[in-house]
Design a protein around this motif. Sequence first.
Motif, PDB file in Angstrom:
ATOM      1  N   ALA A   1       0.815  -1.215   0.000  1.00  0.00           N
ATOM      2  CA  ALA A   1       0.000   0.000   0.000  1.00  0.00           C
ATOM      3  C   ALA A   1       0.851   1.268   0.000  1.00  0.00           C
ATOM      4  CB  ALA A   1      -0.932  -0.003   1.208  1.00  0.00           C
ATOM      5  N   ASP A   2       2.103   1.170   0.450  1.00  0.00           N
ATOM      6  CA  ASP A   2       2.976   2.341   0.527  1.00  0.00           C
ATOM      7  C   ASP A   2       3.790   2.562  -0.739  1.00  0.00           C
ATOM      8  OD1 ASP A   2       2.089   2.816   3.096  1.00  0.00           O
ATOM      9  OD2 ASP A   2       3.731   1.718   4.040  1.00  0.00           O
ATOM     10  N   GLY A   3       3.648   1.668  -1.712  1.00  0.00           N
ATOM     11  CA  GLY A   3       4.451   1.777  -2.928  1.00  0.00           C
ATOM     12  C   GLY A   3       5.765   1.042  -2.770  1.00  0.00           C
ATOM     13  N   PRO A   4       6.492   0.843  -3.861  1.00  0.00           N
ATOM     14  CA  PRO A   4       7.702   0.004  -3.827  1.00  0.00           C
ATOM     15  C   PRO A   4       8.879   0.606  -3.081  1.00  0.00           C
ATOM     16  CG  PRO A   4       7.429   0.994  -5.995  1.00  0.00           C
ATOM     17  CD  PRO A   4       6.175   1.308  -5.222  1.00  0.00           C
ATOM     18  N   VAL A   5       8.936   1.929  -2.971  1.00  0.00           N
ATOM     19  CA  VAL A   5      10.086   2.589  -2.346  1.00  0.00           C
ATOM     20  C   VAL A   5       9.617   3.543  -1.257  1.00  0.00           C
ATOM     21  CG1 VAL A   5      12.068   4.108  -2.732  1.00  0.00           C
ATOM     22  CG2 VAL A   5      11.445   2.416  -4.468  1.00  0.00           C
ATOM     23  N   GLN A   6      10.228   3.445  -0.083  1.00  0.00           N
ATOM     24  CA  GLN A   6       9.945   4.371   1.004  1.00  0.00           C
ATOM     25  C   GLN A   6      11.124   5.336   1.168  1.00  0.00           C
ATOM     26  OE1 GLN A   6       7.077   4.703   3.390  1.00  0.00           O
ATOM     27  NE2 GLN A   6       6.459   3.975   1.377  1.00  0.00           N
ATOM     28  N   PRO A   7      10.919   6.636   0.975  1.00  0.00           N
ATOM     29  CA  PRO A   7      12.007   7.591   1.196  1.00  0.00           C
ATOM     30  C   PRO A   7      12.228   7.824   2.686  1.00  0.00           C
ATOM     31  CG  PRO A   7      10.005   8.737   0.526  1.00  0.00           C
ATOM     32  CD  PRO A   7       9.688   7.278   0.486  1.00  0.00           C
ATOM     33  N   VAL A   8      13.489   7.835   3.084  1.00  0.00           N
ATOM     34  CA  VAL A   8      13.860   8.050   4.484  1.00  0.00           C
ATOM     35  C   VAL A   8      14.966   9.093   4.522  1.00  0.00           C
ATOM     36  CG1 VAL A   8      14.772   7.002   6.589  1.00  0.00           C
ATOM     37  CG2 VAL A   8      13.255   5.684   5.123  1.00  0.00           C
ATOM     38  N   LYS A   9      14.824  10.066   5.394  1.00  0.00           N
ATOM     39  CA  LYS A   9      15.849  11.091   5.567  1.00  0.00           C
ATOM     40  C   LYS A   9      16.916  10.569   6.525  1.00  0.00           C
ATOM     41  CE  LYS A   9      16.721  15.467   4.404  1.00  0.00           C
ATOM     42  NZ  LYS A   9      16.763  15.937   3.004  1.00  0.00           N
ATOM     43  N   VAL A  10      18.160  10.512   6.061  1.00  0.00           N
ATOM     44  CA  VAL A  10      19.281  10.076   6.902  1.00  0.00           C
ATOM     45  C   VAL A  10      20.310  11.194   6.876  1.00  0.00           C
ATOM     46  CG1 VAL A  10      20.925   8.254   7.408  1.00  0.00           C
ATOM     47  CG2 VAL A  10      18.834   7.708   6.137  1.00  0.00           C
ATOM     48  N   GLY A  11      20.322  12.018   7.930  1.00  0.00           N
ATOM     49  CA  GLY A  11      21.145  13.209   7.906  1.00  0.00           C
ATOM     50  C   GLY A  11      20.706  14.078   6.748  1.00  0.00           C
ATOM     51  N   PRO A  12      21.641  14.529   5.887  1.00  0.00           N
ATOM     52  CA  PRO A  12      21.250  15.365   4.744  1.00  0.00           C
ATOM     53  C   PRO A  12      20.817  14.558   3.520  1.00  0.00           C
ATOM     54  CG  PRO A  12      23.627  15.212   4.855  1.00  0.00           C
ATOM     55  CD  PRO A  12      23.104  14.450   6.044  1.00  0.00           C
ATOM     56  N   LEU A  13      20.898  13.216   3.599  1.00  0.00           N
ATOM     57  CA  LEU A  13      20.618  12.386   2.435  1.00  0.00           C
ATOM     58  C   LEU A  13      19.164  11.938   2.368  1.00  0.00           C
ATOM     59  CD1 LEU A  13      23.693   9.966   2.219  1.00  0.00           C
ATOM     60  CD2 LEU A  13      23.373  12.199   1.123  1.00  0.00           C
ATOM     61  N   ASP A  14      18.668  11.826   1.142  1.00  0.00           N
ATOM     62  CA  ASP A  14      17.371  11.221   0.877  1.00  0.00           C
ATOM     63  C   ASP A  14      17.628   9.801   0.360  1.00  0.00           C
ATOM     64  OD1 ASP A  14      15.688  13.476   1.479  1.00  0.00           O
ATOM     65  OD2 ASP A  14      16.434  14.394  -0.375  1.00  0.00           O
ATOM     66  N   VAL A  15      17.344   8.834   1.216  1.00  0.00           N
ATOM     67  CA  VAL A  15      17.616   7.424   0.910  1.00  0.00           C
ATOM     68  C   VAL A  15      16.293   6.723   0.625  1.00  0.00           C
ATOM     69  CG1 VAL A  15      18.552   5.251   1.801  1.00  0.00           C
ATOM     70  CG2 VAL A  15      19.697   7.427   2.333  1.00  0.00           C
TER      71      VAL A  15
END
Length: 341
Positions: free
Chosen positions: A158-172
């Motif tokens: 339901a959330d889609g294939p990729v979950q973006p996560v903020k790790v410090g200044p990076l968008d992972v």
Amino acid sequence: MSNYPLSYKLSWLPRFLKPSLGGDGNGFAPMAGTLMEPPPRKTVRLAFIGDISAVANRSAPDCDPVIKELLGAADLVIGNCESPVVDGPSAVLGTKLGTHHAMSERFLAEALAAVGLARERLVLSLANNHALDQGVTGFDETVAALKRLGIRTIGLAADGPVQPVKVGPLDVGLAAFTLWRNADEDLFAGRVSMASDAERWPRGLDLLCAVPHWDWEFRHFPRAGTRALARRLAGQGVGLIAGHHSHVVQPMERIGETVVAYGLGDFLGTALARQPWPGRIGGIFVVDVSTDAGTRGVVASYRLYPFVRLRDRDHERLVPVAGLERAIRGKVEGRLSAIFP
């Protein structure tokens, strides 16, 4: 119905009793490597751990301070929640026999505290073959329990294939999926991600990480099809791959700038309480990622830290290899030298 080939099912018990070193061992990378020289000025640290379950534990584990410190130094820890988190199992007989997994919310909370894992820096995948072991109700309970605990989840369709996560200044971007299921396809559909085609995954992230539940269990070397999928993901822009499901440690591979850890083993025992020692070796996959301009999101270095889950009455003790007694340490080091060049 599950989607395992018959040969897979027939080999499960023999391979559990004696994990295999057979297969193609060529072309793999050492346990540690540096991809950027000189190293970047600034990095963030990701740590990937293996499967988490209460199958082999009735109480929270004991954890060596070295492992706690290692996990505590990571900016983000990613693992696989191998057991549904439920108040009580609905598949009572299967749970007793160990074919169906379950763990309580209390056990999970106490286990995370015991190993020093801060919930706000933890992400757990639900994309695995055991996700529906306690039925649809158990799946929904699991999602709700992890939300109550403040643990982020990946691998939900339901959330889609990729979950973006903020790790410090990076968008992972974290993309979890399973190739295996223990229940009917219609139960997994719309609940658990089984999508392994990175061409359809969103772009614009600093680093894309795949967290696949793949390969065959209790085999130290991945099958040819698993390695082919890793090459395809790398070619489609995935920079980091950390796999689960084998329940034993598997080797590393570098595909261009992509680093692959095929299998991290179990973080907490997920098979049976009385497990042969090769299946008790796990690994913590630590990756430093550049945040410098020009190399933002590039893997700078990696290292696999092996440890062993020692049985201690109704729970396990997590001990780094260097902290083992001489007899078991020699066997573990011999097995690791056979897996990692």
